[in-house]
Scaffold this motif. Structure first.
Motif, PDB file in Angstrom:
ATOM      1  N   PRO A   8       8.332   5.561  15.310  1.00 30.53           N
ATOM      2  CA  PRO A   8       9.697   5.892  14.861  1.00 30.53           C
ATOM      3  C   PRO A   8      10.098   5.190  13.570  1.00 30.53           C
ATOM      4  N   GLU A   9       9.579   3.963  13.359  1.00 29.92           N
ATOM      5  CA  GLU A   9       9.935   3.251  12.114  1.00 29.92           C
ATOM      6  C   GLU A   9       9.501   4.080  10.906  1.00 29.92           C
ATOM      7  N   PHE A  10       8.297   4.674  10.990  1.00 27.39           N
ATOM      8  CA  PHE A  10       7.802   5.465   9.866  1.00 27.39           C
ATOM      9  C   PHE A  10       8.445   6.838   9.818  1.00 27.39           C
ATOM     10  N   THR A  11       8.653   7.465  11.011  1.00 28.54           N
ATOM     11  CA  THR A  11       9.104   8.861  10.988  1.00 28.54           C
ATOM     12  C   THR A  11      10.606   8.982  10.754  1.00 28.54           C
TER      13      THR A  11
ATOM     14  N   SER B 157      11.966   5.144   0.829  1.00 26.79           N
ATOM     15  CA  SER B 157      11.918   4.182  -0.275  1.00 26.79           C
ATOM     16  C   SER B 157      11.438   2.796   0.179  1.00 26.79           C
ATOM     17  N   ALA B 158      11.318   2.567   1.503  1.00 22.47           N
ATOM     18  CA  ALA B 158      10.894   1.247   1.985  1.00 22.47           C
ATOM     19  C   ALA B 158       9.469   0.954   1.525  1.00 22.47           C
ATOM     20  N   LEU B 159       9.219  -0.313   1.221  1.00 20.07           N
ATOM     21  CA  LEU B 159       7.860  -0.732   0.855  1.00 20.07           C
ATOM     22  C   LEU B 159       6.987  -0.727   2.098  1.00 20.07           C
ATOM     23  N   VAL B 160       5.741  -0.318   1.943  1.00 19.31           N
ATOM     24  CA  VAL B 160       4.763  -0.397   3.029  1.00 19.31           C
ATOM     25  C   VAL B 160       3.786  -1.498   2.660  1.00 19.31           C
ATOM     26  N   MET B 161       3.513  -2.386   3.609  1.00 15.35           N
ATOM     27  CA  MET B 161       2.596  -3.496   3.332  1.00 15.35           C
ATOM     28  C   MET B 161       1.574  -3.604   4.445  1.00 15.35           C
ATOM     29  N   VAL B 162       0.432  -4.218   4.133  1.00 13.74           N
ATOM     30  CA  VAL B 162      -0.630  -4.375   5.129  1.00 13.74           C
ATOM     31  C   VAL B 162      -1.277  -5.740   4.993  1.00 13.74           C
TER      32      VAL B 162
ATOM     33  N   ILE C  94       0.859  -1.182   0.000  1.00 19.70           N
ATOM     34  CA  ILE C  94       0.000   0.000   0.000  1.00 19.70           C
ATOM     35  C   ILE C  94       0.897   1.235   0.000  1.00 19.70           C
ATOM     36  N   THR C  95       0.271   2.412  -0.045  1.00 17.94           N
ATOM     37  CA  THR C  95       1.052   3.650   0.045  1.00 17.94           C
ATOM     38  C   THR C  95       1.030   4.134   1.495  1.00 17.94           C
ATOM     39  N   ARG C  96       1.958   5.019   1.820  1.00 17.39           N
ATOM     40  CA  ARG C  96       1.995   5.584   3.185  1.00 17.39           C
ATOM     41  C   ARG C  96       0.690   6.308   3.509  1.00 17.39           C
ATOM     42  N   ALA C  97       0.060   6.900   2.486  1.00 21.54           N
ATOM     43  CA  ALA C  97      -1.177   7.650   2.726  1.00 21.54           C
ATOM     44  C   ALA C  97      -2.302   6.743   3.223  1.00 21.54           C
TER      45      ALA C  97
END
Ligand SMILES: CC(C)(COP(=O)(O)OP(=O)(O)OC[C@H]1O[C@@H](n2cnc3c(N)ncnc32)[C@H](O)[C@@H]1OP(=O)(O)O)[C@@H](O)C(=O)NCCC(=O)NCCS
Length: 144
Positions: free
Chosen positions: A127-130, A136-141, A114-117
């Motif tokens: 902290p992992e996100f900020t 550039s890291a992939l975001v997954m759900v 998914i996207t960060r949005a």
């Protein structure tokens, strides 16, 4: 021996940090989530980790790591499955993760990109996100 997967104890923190460093994963904030971290133990000590940061019904799965010499034997899959079971037991319905290196590993467990949005705002403040993971890291759900 097959490593046992058990909850981490505070005394495991140095070994967890060592494994994260060896696996080139960010340590930021892990000390605040030891109570929801799992470790795989062999005679030689901690050989695997998987941690959850719990944010109500959302969680961030992080620090999934296996000692180099034991990779490819199913331990990473067992740790990921155990972390997802723990998330279910803690009432989590949505699990997020960030990865730069294992974008083809996590889809095996139902994670999709998914996207960060699209990430829960509370998790976005972790902290992992900020700070810890590059943009550039992939975001997954995965929905549980
Ligand atoms: C990712 C990691 C935890 C996998 O652990 P592992 O014990 O080697 O994985 P497993 O043996 O359980 O592998 C399970 C499956 O995933 C596959 N796989 C393992 N690592 C993979 C990767 N990086 N990318 C894609 N697929 C991978 C295996 O081939 C196996 O496939 P199969 O079920 O079709 O045979 C391990 O490689 C590691 O510690 N990497 C460094 C840290 C990291 O990148 N962590 C993820 C971000 S939090």
């Amino acid at each position: 021996m097959t490593p046992d997967i058990t909850p981490a104890a505070p005394a495991d923190l140095p070994a967890i940090l060592e494994l994260l460093a060896a696996s080139k994963l960010p340590p930021a904030g892990i000390e605040r989530h030891v109570a929801s971290t799992l470790v795989a133990r062999a005679d030689s000590g901690v050989v695997g980790t998987a941690a959850l940061e719990l944010y109500g019904t959302a969680a961030l799965l992080r620090s999934v790591a296996v000692a180099t010499r034991l990779r490819g034997l199913g331990l990473g899959a067992a740790l990921t499955g155990a972390a997802l079971d723990l998330a279910r037991r803690r009432g989590v319905s949505t699990v997020y993760l960030l990865t730069e290196t294992a974008g083809r590993f996590f889809p095996k467990f139902g994670f999709a990109e998914i996207t960060r949005a699209q990430v829960d705002p509370v998790v976005l403040e972790s902290p992992e996100f900020t700070t810890a993971c590059p943009k550039s890291a992939l975001v997954m759900v995965k929905q549980l």
